[in-house]
Design a protein around this motif. Structure first.
Motif, PDB file in Angstrom:
ATOM      1  N   UNK A 170       4.257 -47.823 -35.326  1.00  0.00           N
ATOM      2  CA  UNK A 170       3.575 -46.530 -35.468  1.00  0.00           C
ATOM      3  C   UNK A 170       4.216 -45.457 -34.588  1.00  0.00           C
ATOM      4  N   UNK A 171       5.015 -45.862 -33.602  1.00  0.00           N
ATOM      5  CA  UNK A 171       5.549 -44.912 -32.620  1.00  0.00           C
ATOM      6  C   UNK A 171       6.602 -43.966 -33.201  1.00  0.00           C
ATOM      7  N   UNK A 172       7.588 -44.451 -34.008  1.00  0.00           N
ATOM      8  CA  UNK A 172       8.647 -43.545 -34.486  1.00  0.00           C
ATOM      9  C   UNK A 172       8.136 -42.306 -35.209  1.00  0.00           C
ATOM     10  N   UNK A 173       7.016 -42.392 -35.871  1.00  0.00           N
ATOM     11  CA  UNK A 173       6.477 -41.230 -36.586  1.00  0.00           C
ATOM     12  C   UNK A 173       6.072 -40.117 -35.624  1.00  0.00           C
ATOM     13  N   UNK A 174       5.920 -40.441 -34.347  1.00  0.00           N
ATOM     14  CA  UNK A 174       5.459 -39.467 -33.360  1.00  0.00           C
ATOM     15  C   UNK A 174       6.536 -39.158 -32.313  1.00  0.00           C
ATOM     16  N   UNK A 175       7.792 -39.495 -32.633  1.00  0.00           N
ATOM     17  CA  UNK A 175       8.862 -39.231 -31.673  1.00  0.00           C
ATOM     18  C   UNK A 175       8.979 -37.754 -31.335  1.00  0.00           C
ATOM     19  N   UNK A 176       8.768 -36.899 -32.325  1.00  0.00           N
ATOM     20  CA  UNK A 176       8.927 -35.459 -32.081  1.00  0.00           C
ATOM     21  C   UNK A 176       7.944 -34.957 -31.038  1.00  0.00           C
ATOM     22  N   UNK A 177       6.678 -35.346 -31.194  1.00  0.00           N
ATOM     23  CA  UNK A 177       5.665 -34.890 -30.246  1.00  0.00           C
ATOM     24  C   UNK A 177       5.885 -35.519 -28.865  1.00  0.00           C
ATOM     25  N   UNK A 178       6.344 -36.776 -28.834  1.00  0.00           N
ATOM     26  CA  UNK A 178       6.619 -37.424 -27.557  1.00  0.00           C
ATOM     27  C   UNK A 178       7.830 -36.785 -26.877  1.00  0.00           C
TER      28      UNK A 178
END
Length: 218
Positions: free
Chosen positions: A7-15
């Motif tokens: 689930x993490x790669x989908x939120x790389x931008x925000x991270x």
């Protein structure tokens, strides 16, 4: 629920955005803490007691109270007397002031460690007190204090996480936003920890290189 890092790669931008804000806050607050720390140290050591004693009192206030309380006082307390600071600048100023007190203590020790004979020698050559400090004493003190000030900068980096309570979009708050959408706290807090560690290592490498160059200059 089992660990699911997919689930993490989908939120790389925000991270990654959180990492950038964290680094920016660290750089700005660190610069304030170093410049102000040296000014405080030189003032308390070489300034008149009428000025140095109140500054010492303020220093001990920042060193003796929690960072979170100081941020609340700056953000919520000042608003009650009509001073409205944006959350972003409140965080930078709060961190900068907090660590300026600790850096002032380090710079003070470094200034006292410079041979007093250099002050006398510079004065006999015609340099005034201010010029002697600026050209001879302060540069040596900065070089001597660099390793300890660097350690404080690394601690400051980790303390940027406290700014999430003010709604500043640093790494922890952005991880929490991802958690609110996915309900996967362990995965995102673990990822945030790894990202902090990577930035921490990068800072340590840069600071060690700076310390080696400073030692060569000395």
């Amino acid at each position: 629920m089992s660990l699911d890092l997919s689930v993490v790669p989908s939120y790389w931008e925000i991270l990654f955005t959180g990492v950038l804000w964290t680094v920016l806050i660290t750089v700005l607050a660190g610069a304030i803490s170093i410049i102000l720390g040296m000014l405080i140290a030189t003032t308390t050591l070489y300034g008149p007691k009428l000025v140095s004693l109140p500054i010492r009192g303020i220093m001990f206030l920042f060193m003796g109270t929690p960072l979170l309380l100081q941020l609340y006082l700056l953000y919520y307390g000042l608003s009650q007397v009509g001073i409205m600071l944006p959350a972003f600048w409140t965080g930078i100023i709060g961190l900068g002031l907090h660590y300026a007190a600790y850096n002032a203590d380090i710079f003070g020790a470094s200034l006292r460690g410079v041979d007093s004979g250099q002050m006398e020698a510079a004065r006999t050559l015609g340099f005034g007190k201010g010029a002697t400090l600026r050209h001879f004493i302060v540069p040596q003190a900065v070089l001597a204090a660099l390793p300890q000030v660097g350690n404080n900068s690394i601690i400051l980096l980790k303390d940027t996480a406290v700014l999430s309570v003010l709604g500043i979009a640093e790494l922890v708050l952005n991880a929490q936003r991802a958690i609110s959408e996915t309900y996967r706290p362990f995965e995102f807090y673990l990822t945030a920890a790894v990202l902090y560690y990577i930035v921490n290592i990068a800072m340590e490498v840069l600071l060690k290189q700076a310390a080696r160059k400073a030692e060569a200059i000395r």
